[in-house]
Design a protein around this motif. Structure first.
Motif, short mmCIF file in Angstrom:
data_model
loop_
_atom_site.label_atom_id
_atom_site.label_comp_id
_atom_site.label_asym_id
_atom_site.label_seq_id
_atom_site.Cartn_x
_atom_site.Cartn_y
_atom_site.Cartn_z
N SER A 85 0.83 -1.20 0.00
CA SER A 85 0.00 0.00 0.00
C SER A 85 0.87 1.25 0.00
N PHE A 86 1.91 1.26 0.82
CA PHE A 86 2.82 2.40 0.87
C PHE A 86 3.50 2.61 -0.48
N ILE A 143 16.38 13.41 9.34
CA ILE A 143 15.85 12.96 8.06
C ILE A 143 14.33 12.77 8.17
N PRO A 144 13.54 13.19 7.16
CA PRO A 144 12.09 12.92 7.18
C PRO A 144 11.83 11.43 7.36
N LEU A 145 10.90 11.11 8.25
CA LEU A 145 10.79 9.72 8.70
C LEU A 145 9.37 9.41 9.14
N VAL A 146 8.94 8.18 8.83
CA VAL A 146 7.68 7.64 9.37
C VAL A 146 7.94 6.22 9.85
N VAL A 147 7.41 5.89 11.02
CA VAL A 147 7.58 4.56 11.59
C VAL A 147 6.21 3.91 11.73
N ILE A 148 6.09 2.68 11.28
CA ILE A 148 4.86 1.91 11.43
C ILE A 148 5.00 0.95 12.59
N THR A 157 4.52 8.63 13.38
CA THR A 157 4.18 7.21 13.48
C THR A 157 2.78 6.95 12.95
N VAL A 158 2.58 5.74 12.46
CA VAL A 158 1.27 5.26 12.05
C VAL A 158 1.09 3.87 12.64
N PHE A 159 -0.03 3.65 13.32
CA PHE A 159 -0.25 2.32 13.91
C PHE A 159 -1.74 2.07 14.08
N SER A 160 -2.09 0.80 14.12
CA SER A 160 -3.48 0.40 14.35
C SER A 160 -3.85 0.61 15.80
N ASP A 161 -5.15 0.74 16.06
CA ASP A 161 -5.64 0.89 17.43
C ASP A 161 -5.63 -0.49 18.10
N ASN A 162 -4.42 -0.91 18.49
CA ASN A 162 -4.24 -2.25 19.04
C ASN A 162 -5.00 -2.47 20.34
N GLU A 163 -5.04 -1.45 21.18
CA GLU A 163 -5.75 -1.58 22.45
C GLU A 163 -7.24 -1.80 22.22
N THR A 289 -12.12 -16.02 12.79
CA THR A 289 -12.61 -14.73 13.24
C THR A 289 -11.40 -13.93 13.74
N THR A 290 -11.31 -12.65 13.35
CA THR A 290 -10.09 -11.92 13.65
C THR A 290 -10.34 -10.42 13.74
N ILE A 291 -9.40 -9.72 14.33
CA ILE A 291 -9.42 -8.26 14.37
C ILE A 291 -8.65 -7.77 13.15
N LYS A 292 -9.34 -7.05 12.27
CA LYS A 292 -8.75 -6.63 11.00
C LYS A 292 -7.98 -5.33 11.15
N GLN A 293 -6.70 -5.36 10.73
CA GLN A 293 -5.94 -4.14 10.56
C GLN A 293 -6.12 -3.67 9.12
N ASP A 294 -6.36 -2.38 8.94
CA ASP A 294 -6.58 -1.82 7.61
C ASP A 294 -5.22 -1.51 6.98
N THR A 295 -4.64 -2.49 6.31
CA THR A 295 -3.29 -2.32 5.75
C THR A 295 -3.26 -1.26 4.66
N GLU A 296 -4.35 -1.12 3.92
CA GLU A 296 -4.40 -0.09 2.88
C GLU A 296 -4.30 1.30 3.50
N ALA A 297 -5.07 1.52 4.57
CA ALA A 297 -5.04 2.83 5.25
C ALA A 297 -3.70 3.07 5.93
N LEU A 298 -3.11 2.04 6.53
CA LEU A 298 -1.82 2.19 7.20
C LEU A 298 -0.75 2.64 6.20
N GLY A 299 -0.68 1.95 5.06
CA GLY A 299 0.32 2.30 4.05
C GLY A 299 0.08 3.67 3.45
N LYS A 300 -1.19 3.98 3.18
CA LYS A 300 -1.51 5.27 2.57
C LYS A 300 -1.21 6.43 3.51
N GLN A 301 -1.62 6.29 4.78
CA GLN A 301 -1.38 7.38 5.74
C GLN A 301 0.11 7.55 6.01
N ALA A 302 0.85 6.46 6.03
CA ALA A 302 2.30 6.56 6.20
C ALA A 302 2.90 7.30 5.01
#
Length: 336
Positions: A85-86, A143-148, A157-163, A289-302
């Motif tokens: 996605s990124f 240096i310009p930087l983003v951490v996932i 930083t960009v991360f899912s709402d893990n809690e 059954t699982t908790i979905k992380q939105d990988t498309e949104a994570l990559g795009k926002q990063a």
């Protein structure tokens, strides 16, 4: 040969505006930028990257760095989906990706030295080990930087709402009548592991549920085999749980194998919820059954965070939290 002046004439703007649009300057409207890019594409205009680098001091390249204890990197389906996605977003903005080799350490070259030598305009770090001195060196750089998948650091930083995801798993089990709920946790050395434990504990406390000894098991660095071993420990308990929240889908797949090896059935004997929603989750039996992380949104926002810094040539500190959702398949059973 098509020049910048030809593109300007076709788009009905000045050559200066074309240059700004092609170099992502913020003072060009999206409508004008699109008209220029469409004209350039239609005419087959290809800017000279070397000339661009000399005039703008940009190389149109982004460094990509994976650091984690088990060195899975892009082999993990979740991180593979995030970087894809990124990549799409970065390429749309005109950037190429440069992946740092793990052999750098053997050559006594730090990641920061390597990226500065390559002249990258920015860096994205994925699956990070915050204690790694090579990571710390880059985090403390300008240096310009983003951490996932990291929080509370000197970088964007960009991360899912893990809690929220951990609590959501407990909520779902509780709604199905489960009261004996265990957790196979990701390593407490990882940001995601710690956050999902916190979410799980929040859910346990919210519903006033007991947490017997042995119900919180360290599943390590999110691998299939570690998930299998962790589930074996739960299945050996005298007071076995009826439901298990597993902090990663790959661990959950290993946990499901342990249940089958014990001669038990999912979800009849034990219900399972994973975390990530990797592609395989829908194909295992039963569907996970699982908790979905939105990988498309994570990559795009990063990508958006990093491009913004690179355009302004300035490091910024900002955090983006991406919501998670529960994907209900067939690995959970209602008790009431």
């Amino acid at each position: 040969m098509i020049t910048i002046y030809d593109v300007a004439k076709k788009a009905g703007v000045s050559s200066t505006t074309v240059s700004k649009a092609l170099n992502n300057y913020p003072d060009v409207s999206e409508k004008t930028r699109k008209a220029i890019l469409d004209a350039a594409e239609e005419m087959g205009y290809m800017p000279n990257s070397h000339a661009q680098s000399l005039s703008t001091k940009k190389t149109w390249s982004i460094g990509v760095m994976f650091t984690e204890d088990n060195e899975v990197g892009m082999m993990h389906p979740f991180f593979n989906a995030v970087i894809e996605s990124f990549r799409k977003h970065a390429e749309q903005e005109g950037y190429d990706l440069i992946f740092a080799s793990r052999n750098l350490r053997n050559r006594n070259i730090s990641y920061l030295e390597h990226f500065l030598y390559r002249g990258v305009d920015g860096v994205i770090i994925i699956c990070s080990d915050q204690k790694d001195p090579y990571v710390v060196e880059i985090l403390n750089s300008k240096i310009p930087l983003v951490v996932i998948d990291m929080k509370g650091i000197n970088s964007s930083t960009v991360f899912s709402d893990n809690e929220a995801g951990g609590e959501l798993a407990v909520d779902h089990f509780y709604s199905l009548g489960h009261r004996k709920i265990a957790h196979i946790a990701g390593s407490s050395d990882s940001f995601a592991g710690r956050a999902r434990i916190t979410g799980f504990m929040n859910g346990i406390k919210k519903h006033n549920l007991p947490l017997p000894d042995g119900y919180l098991v360290d599943g390590g660095m999110f691998s299939i085999i570690e998930g299998q071993h962790a589930m074996e420990k739960l299945l050996d308990l005298e007071d076995r749980p009826t439901a298990v929240f597993v902090a990663g889908d790959q661990m959950a797949i290993g946990a499901m194998e342990a249940v089958r090896n014990k001669g038990l059935k999912i979800p009849e004997d034990i219900s399972i919820i994973g975390f990530d929603d990797i592609e395989m989750a829908k194909y295992v039996t039963p569907g996970l059954t699982t908790i979905k992380q939105d990988t498309e949104a994570l990559g795009k926002q990063a990508g958006q965070l990093l491009v913004s810094q690179m355009v302004q040539k300035k490091k910024k500190i900002k955090s983006e939290i991406v919501p998670v959702t529960l994907v209900d398949r067939n690995s959970c059973q209602r008790l009431i």
